[in-house]
Design a protein around this motif. Sequence first.
Motif, PDB file in Angstrom:
ATOM      1  N   TYR A 161      89.590  25.702  10.401  1.00 52.62           N
ATOM      2  CA  TYR A 161      89.681  26.584   9.247  1.00 52.62           C
ATOM      3  C   TYR A 161      90.578  25.942   8.199  1.00 52.62           C
ATOM      4  N   CYS A 162      90.485  26.453   7.006  1.00 54.66           N
ATOM      5  CA  CYS A 162      91.381  26.087   5.921  1.00 54.66           C
ATOM      6  C   CYS A 162      91.547  27.329   5.055  1.00 54.66           C
ATOM      7  N   VAL A 163      92.341  27.220   4.021  1.00 58.00           N
ATOM      8  CA  VAL A 163      92.531  28.329   3.085  1.00 58.00           C
ATOM      9  C   VAL A 163      91.777  27.999   1.809  1.00 58.00           C
ATOM     10  N   LEU A 164      90.969  28.943   1.356  1.00 58.79           N
ATOM     11  CA  LEU A 164      90.232  28.824   0.112  1.00 58.79           C
ATOM     12  C   LEU A 164      90.821  29.841  -0.866  1.00 58.79           C
ATOM     13  N   ALA A 165      91.264  29.352  -2.014  1.00 55.52           N
ATOM     14  CA  ALA A 165      91.825  30.236  -3.043  1.00 55.52           C
ATOM     15  C   ALA A 165      90.850  30.305  -4.209  1.00 55.52           C
TER      16      ALA A 165
ATOM     17  N   PRO B 142      94.814  35.119  -8.485  1.00 58.20           N
ATOM     18  CA  PRO B 142      94.405  34.289  -7.349  1.00 58.20           C
ATOM     19  C   PRO B 142      94.310  35.114  -6.063  1.00 58.20           C
ATOM     20  N   THR B 143      93.315  34.794  -5.257  1.00 58.36           N
ATOM     21  CA  THR B 143      93.164  35.399  -3.937  1.00 58.36           C
ATOM     22  C   THR B 143      92.954  34.261  -2.948  1.00 58.36           C
ATOM     23  N   ALA B 144      93.473  34.398  -1.758  1.00 63.11           N
ATOM     24  CA  ALA B 144      93.335  33.346  -0.756  1.00 63.11           C
ATOM     25  C   ALA B 144      92.843  33.945   0.549  1.00 63.11           C
ATOM     26  N   SER B 145      91.978  33.210   1.233  1.00 67.74           N
ATOM     27  CA  SER B 145      91.498  33.641   2.539  1.00 67.74           C
ATOM     28  C   SER B 145      91.147  32.421   3.375  1.00 67.74           C
ATOM     29  N   THR B 146      91.179  32.597   4.676  1.00 66.57           N
ATOM     30  CA  THR B 146      90.791  31.508   5.555  1.00 66.57           C
ATOM     31  C   THR B 146      89.269  31.462   5.651  1.00 66.57           C
ATOM     32  N   ILE B 147      88.752  30.248   5.824  1.00 65.92           N
ATOM     33  CA  ILE B 147      87.313  30.040   5.909  1.00 65.92           C
ATOM     34  C   ILE B 147      87.070  28.779   6.732  1.00 65.92           C
ATOM     35  N   THR B 148      85.939  28.725   7.383  1.00 67.24           N
ATOM     36  CA  THR B 148      85.575  27.563   8.192  1.00 67.24           C
ATOM     37  C   THR B 148      84.821  26.549   7.346  1.00 67.24           C
ATOM     38  N   PRO B 149      85.341  25.330   7.228  1.00 65.94           N
ATOM     39  CA  PRO B 149      84.608  24.287   6.496  1.00 65.94           C
ATOM     40  C   PRO B 149      83.432  23.794   7.345  1.00 65.94           C
ATOM     41  N   ALA B 150      82.273  23.664   6.724  1.00 71.58           N
ATOM     42  CA  ALA B 150      81.091  23.196   7.448  1.00 71.58           C
ATOM     43  C   ALA B 150      81.046  21.676   7.489  1.00 71.58           C
ATOM     44  N   LYS B 151      81.260  21.039   6.347  1.00 71.54           N
ATOM     45  CA  LYS B 151      81.115  19.589   6.243  1.00 71.54           C
ATOM     46  C   LYS B 151      81.922  19.101   5.044  1.00 71.54           C
ATOM     47  N   SER B 152      82.286  17.814   5.072  1.00 79.43           N
ATOM     48  CA  SER B 152      83.006  17.248   3.932  1.00 79.43           C
ATOM     49  C   SER B 152      82.519  15.835   3.653  1.00 79.43           C
ATOM     50  N   HIS B 153      82.803  15.388   2.460  1.00 80.47           N
ATOM     51  CA  HIS B 153      82.560  14.003   2.066  1.00 80.47           C
ATOM     52  C   HIS B 153      83.881  13.509   1.498  1.00 80.47           C
ATOM     53  N   GLY B 154      84.680  12.889   2.367  1.00 83.84           N
ATOM     54  CA  GLY B 154      86.017  12.469   1.953  1.00 83.84           C
ATOM     55  C   GLY B 154      86.789  13.658   1.428  1.00 83.84           C
ATOM     56  N   ILE B 155      87.510  13.430   0.334  1.00 85.83           N
ATOM     57  CA  ILE B 155      88.156  14.565  -0.327  1.00 85.83           C
ATOM     58  C   ILE B 155      87.342  14.977  -1.549  1.00 85.83           C
ATOM     59  N   GLN B 156      86.183  14.329  -1.769  1.00 82.34           N
ATOM     60  CA  GLN B 156      85.368  14.623  -2.941  1.00 82.34           C
ATOM     61  C   GLN B 156      84.765  16.016  -2.902  1.00 82.34           C
ATOM     62  N   TRP B 157      84.168  16.406  -1.766  1.00 81.89           N
ATOM     63  CA  TRP B 157      83.597  17.749  -1.668  1.00 81.89           C
ATOM     64  C   TRP B 157      83.691  18.279  -0.253  1.00 81.89           C
ATOM     65  N   ILE B 158      83.739  19.595  -0.159  1.00 78.61           N
ATOM     66  CA  ILE B 158      83.790  20.317   1.116  1.00 78.61           C
ATOM     67  C   ILE B 158      82.828  21.488   0.993  1.00 78.61           C
TER      68      ILE B 158
END
Length: 159
Positions: A28-32, A40-56
């Motif tokens: 999980y990570c925090v998405l704001a 601003p609102t923040a919540s935890t969410i499960t990242p599915a996939k990433s490409h470096g730090i360019q996109w998640i």
Amino acid sequence: MSKELIEKAEYLIQQNTVQFGPEGSSPYCVLALIDKDGVPTASTITPAKSHGIQWISFCTGLGSTKTNRILNNSNASVCFNTGGTYNITLKGWIEVSTNPEMKQEMWYSGMGNHFSGPDDPGYCTLIFHTTNYNLWIDCEEAVGTLDNVHSNDSSAQAR
């Protein structure tokens, strides 16, 4: 030093996604996001996939609160951290994708608890694009801006 920390951040993010993380992990990570009142609102969410730090990418419901906030304001931030050993904060913009190929690519088994499958009309993907980063890893910090904000690299684009 920034390049080394970026590479470490990319590895840590990848290890905290469903598609590349250790079997049986619950990443999980925090998405704001910004709500309709500009707060601003923040919540935890499960990242599915990433490409470096360019996109998640993330998976969610098309009519969810997150999706509605994104459609109103695409500014976003993502934060990965654990036990004080690292803090990876990314700032950028996020989009909602209903592209069938993207939905199929980002689908993972846990989504079956919420949707009938990748073709479910209520299922969508969120693609976060990094513009700035603030990394703190191994007691070292790197702050910067990505040069390829709107990359033409097809692997960095939401389809």
